[in-house]
Design a protein around this motif. Structure first.
Motif, PDB file in Angstrom:
ATOM      1  N   GLY A   5      51.686  48.102  30.750  1.00  0.00           N
ATOM      2  CA  GLY A   5      50.260  47.864  30.931  1.00  0.00           C
ATOM      3  C   GLY A   5      50.006  47.164  32.254  1.00  0.00           C
ATOM      4  N   ILE A   6      49.068  47.685  33.036  1.00  0.00           N
ATOM      5  CA  ILE A   6      48.682  47.061  34.297  1.00  0.00           C
ATOM      6  C   ILE A   6      47.171  46.821  34.270  1.00  0.00           C
ATOM      7  CG2 ILE A   6      48.551  47.313  36.807  1.00  0.00           C
ATOM      8  CD1 ILE A   6      51.130  48.915  36.697  1.00  0.00           C
ATOM      9  N   ILE A   7      46.772  45.597  34.600  1.00  0.00           N
ATOM     10  CA  ILE A   7      45.368  45.197  34.582  1.00  0.00           C
ATOM     11  C   ILE A   7      44.926  44.923  36.021  1.00  0.00           C
ATOM     12  CG2 ILE A   7      43.676  43.589  33.618  1.00  0.00           C
ATOM     13  CD1 ILE A   7      45.860  42.805  31.534  1.00  0.00           C
ATOM     14  N   PRO A   8      44.257  45.875  36.679  1.00  0.00           N
ATOM     15  CA  PRO A   8      43.772  45.613  38.040  1.00  0.00           C
ATOM     16  C   PRO A   8      42.682  44.541  38.014  1.00  0.00           C
ATOM     17  CG  PRO A   8      43.766  47.970  37.533  1.00  0.00           C
ATOM     18  CD  PRO A   8      43.952  47.245  36.250  1.00  0.00           C
ATOM     19  N   ALA A   9      42.740  43.588  38.958  1.00  0.00           N
ATOM     20  CA  ALA A   9      41.758  42.492  38.974  1.00  0.00           C
ATOM     21  C   ALA A   9      41.472  42.077  40.411  1.00  0.00           C
ATOM     22  CB  ALA A   9      42.284  41.306  38.171  1.00  0.00           C
ATOM     23  N   ARG A  10      40.224  42.283  40.841  1.00  0.00           N
ATOM     24  CA  ARG A  10      39.788  41.860  42.173  1.00  0.00           C
ATOM     25  C   ARG A  10      38.938  40.596  42.044  1.00  0.00           C
ATOM     26  NH1 ARG A  10      36.347  44.509  45.307  1.00  0.00           N
ATOM     27  NH2 ARG A  10      35.152  45.176  43.488  1.00  0.00           N
ATOM     28  N   TYR A  11      39.025  39.751  43.056  1.00  0.00           N
ATOM     29  CA  TYR A  11      38.166  38.563  43.072  1.00  0.00           C
ATOM     30  C   TYR A  11      36.783  38.911  43.604  1.00  0.00           C
ATOM     31  CZ  TYR A  11      36.797  33.676  43.529  1.00  0.00           C
ATOM     32  OH  TYR A  11      36.149  32.470  43.387  1.00  0.00           O
ATOM     33  N   ALA A  12      36.746  39.745  44.642  1.00  0.00           N
ATOM     34  CA  ALA A  12      35.478  40.097  45.289  1.00  0.00           C
ATOM     35  C   ALA A  12      34.748  41.141  44.455  1.00  0.00           C
ATOM     36  CB  ALA A  12      35.734  40.629  46.695  1.00  0.00           C
ATOM     37  N   SER A  13      33.597  40.751  43.936  1.00  0.00           N
ATOM     38  CA  SER A  13      32.753  41.665  43.179  1.00  0.00           C
ATOM     39  C   SER A  13      31.321  41.433  43.616  1.00  0.00           C
ATOM     40  CB  SER A  13      32.887  41.407  41.673  1.00  0.00           C
ATOM     41  OG  SER A  13      31.896  42.117  40.945  1.00  0.00           O
ATOM     42  N   THR A  14      30.614  42.504  43.948  1.00  0.00           N
ATOM     43  CA  THR A  14      29.245  42.364  44.453  1.00  0.00           C
ATOM     44  C   THR A  14      28.346  41.688  43.425  1.00  0.00           C
ATOM     45  OG1 THR A  14      29.529  44.380  45.747  1.00  0.00           O
ATOM     46  CG2 THR A  14      27.275  43.611  45.389  1.00  0.00           C
ATOM     47  N   ARG A  15      28.462  42.112  42.170  1.00  0.00           N
ATOM     48  CA  ARG A  15      27.567  41.580  41.142  1.00  0.00           C
ATOM     49  C   ARG A  15      28.067  40.297  40.498  1.00  0.00           C
ATOM     50  NH1 ARG A  15      26.279  46.664  37.361  1.00  0.00           N
ATOM     51  NH2 ARG A  15      28.486  47.081  37.739  1.00  0.00           N
ATOM     52  N   PHE A  16      29.409  40.040  40.590  1.00  0.00           N
ATOM     53  CA  PHE A  16      29.952  38.882  39.885  1.00  0.00           C
ATOM     54  C   PHE A  16      31.235  38.433  40.574  1.00  0.00           C
ATOM     55  CE2 PHE A  16      30.650  37.229  35.244  1.00  0.00           C
ATOM     56  CZ  PHE A  16      30.889  35.954  35.740  1.00  0.00           C
ATOM     57  N   PRO A  17      31.111  37.755  41.725  1.00  0.00           N
ATOM     58  CA  PRO A  17      32.317  37.282  42.425  1.00  0.00           C
ATOM     59  C   PRO A  17      33.144  36.349  41.546  1.00  0.00           C
ATOM     60  CG  PRO A  17      30.370  37.091  43.819  1.00  0.00           C
ATOM     61  CD  PRO A  17      29.873  37.430  42.453  1.00  0.00           C
ATOM     62  N   GLY A  18      34.471  36.514  41.606  1.00  0.00           N
ATOM     63  CA  GLY A  18      35.363  35.659  40.829  1.00  0.00           C
ATOM     64  C   GLY A  18      35.378  35.945  39.346  1.00  0.00           C
ATOM     65  N   LYS A  19      34.902  37.111  38.960  1.00  0.00           N
ATOM     66  CA  LYS A  19      34.756  37.447  37.533  1.00  0.00           C
ATOM     67  C   LYS A  19      36.032  37.258  36.716  1.00  0.00           C
ATOM     68  CE  LYS A  19      34.016  41.810  36.678  1.00  0.00           C
ATOM     69  NZ  LYS A  19      33.347  43.124  36.468  1.00  0.00           N
ATOM     70  N   ARG A  43      55.573  44.806  28.197  1.00  0.00           N
ATOM     71  CA  ARG A  43      55.466  44.562  29.645  1.00  0.00           C
ATOM     72  C   ARG A  43      54.020  44.746  30.091  1.00  0.00           C
ATOM     73  NH1 ARG A  43      58.525  46.893  33.930  1.00  0.00           N
ATOM     74  NH2 ARG A  43      58.612  44.777  34.751  1.00  0.00           N
ATOM     75  N   VAL A  44      53.423  43.658  30.563  1.00  0.00           N
ATOM     76  CA  VAL A  44      52.038  43.664  31.022  1.00  0.00           C
ATOM     77  C   VAL A  44      51.974  42.865  32.316  1.00  0.00           C
ATOM     78  CG1 VAL A  44      49.644  43.073  30.496  1.00  0.00           C
ATOM     79  CG2 VAL A  44      51.191  43.740  28.644  1.00  0.00           C
ATOM     80  N   TYR A  45      51.293  43.416  33.319  1.00  0.00           N
ATOM     81  CA  TYR A  45      51.106  42.729  34.597  1.00  0.00           C
ATOM     82  C   TYR A  45      49.643  42.800  35.013  1.00  0.00           C
ATOM     83  CZ  TYR A  45      56.066  42.165  35.798  1.00  0.00           C
ATOM     84  OH  TYR A  45      57.381  41.767  35.823  1.00  0.00           O
ATOM     85  N   VAL A  46      49.157  41.732  35.620  1.00  0.00           N
ATOM     86  CA  VAL A  46      47.879  41.754  36.317  1.00  0.00           C
ATOM     87  C   VAL A  46      48.172  42.125  37.769  1.00  0.00           C
ATOM     88  CG1 VAL A  46      45.913  40.393  37.125  1.00  0.00           C
ATOM     89  CG2 VAL A  46      46.810  40.054  34.800  1.00  0.00           C
ATOM     90  N   ALA A  47      47.468  43.123  38.297  1.00  0.00           N
ATOM     91  CA  ALA A  47      47.626  43.547  39.692  1.00  0.00           C
ATOM     92  C   ALA A  47      46.400  43.081  40.454  1.00  0.00           C
ATOM     93  CB  ALA A  47      47.770  45.063  39.776  1.00  0.00           C
TER      94      ALA A  47
END
Length: 246
Positions: A5-19, A43-47
């Motif tokens: 399992g891979i969980i993509p996670a960005r900090y920069a979000s137009t509607r909700f930064p740092g979500k 096996r799970v990773y945040v990407a």
């Protein structure tokens, strides 16, 4: 068959930064997603592309991998992550990082799609109900899916599909089962490498739906059906509603 399992996670979000780091009653949002997925997958990773998210995941005992800031989609981020931390798994499951109420049974349902040897890509749908009402069916932010008799996707659209002839719009739910797309994907490892190399397609650009690129290029998408609702969090207002639910 081996899954990761891979969980993509960005900090920069137009509607909700740092979500991903939003506080949900003492836990990060990304932590609640991670812990739900870990009930099923070993096996799970945040990407992520942000050191703050990376450090937060490690703070609660999770696993994370840093990826490029330049990815245009979670699918692209999954491929880079898998190329870094994969251990020969057959299937990569891409889990949305903003759905902290993802259910164990939903993850199992997408895994079961690969019991068929011919499955290249899998995703989930949920039937619309009369209780959802026509407004939910009409919502363009909730893509609809048409299936064939083998539970494979024929098409995804932000419009209502299919069109029900000879009936008024507000009665369509009485005459057909419409399916809402649940945005979790799983890909065989070799297929993930192939689809991320494809250029954007005309249908994808028209509807702004990445999965249409794959269909337009001849890939098959197996569909698992769930009756469980997910609660995606796109804005601070969505978070407030989710906290009340929690």
């Amino acid at each position: 068959m081996k899954f990761i399992g891979i969980i993509p996670a960005r900090y920069a979000s137009t509607r909700f930064p740092g979500k991903p780091l939003a506080d949900m009653k003492g836990k990060y949002m990304i932590q609640r997603v991670y812990e739900q997925v870990k009930t099923v997958l070993d096996r799970v990773y945040v990407a992520t592309d942000d050191r703050r998210i990376f450090d937060a995941v490690h703070s609660f005992g999770g696993k994370a991998v840093m990826t490029s800031e330049n990815h245009k989609s979670g699918t692209d981020r999954c491929l880079e992550a898998y190329s870094r931390i994969g251990e020969g798994e057959d299937v990569i499951i891409n889990i949305q990082g903003d759905e902290p109420f993802i259910q164990t049974r939903q993850i199992e349902a997408i895994m079961e799609c690969f019991e068929s040897e011919g499955t290249q890509i899998a995703t989930l749908v949920k039937p619309f109900t009369k209780e959802d009402g026509f407004d939910a069916l009409f919502n363009s932010n909730s893509p609809k899916v048409v299936l064939n008799n083998r539970n494979e996707a024929l098409y995804f659209s932000r419009s209502i599909i299919p069109y029900i002839r000879n009936y008024k719009y507000d009665t369509w739910l009485d005459h057909h089962v419409f399916y809402k797309h649940i945005g979790m994907y799983a890909y065989r490892a070799d297929v993930l490498s192939e689809i991320t190399a494809l250029p954007q397609s005309s249908l994808e650009i028209a509807e702004s739906l990445e999965q249409l690129r794959w269909l337009q290029n001849g890939y098959r998408i197996k569909v698992g059906i769930t009756t469980q609702e997910t609660i995606g969090i796109d804005t601070p207002e969505d978070l407030e509603r989710a906290l009340k639910y929690l």
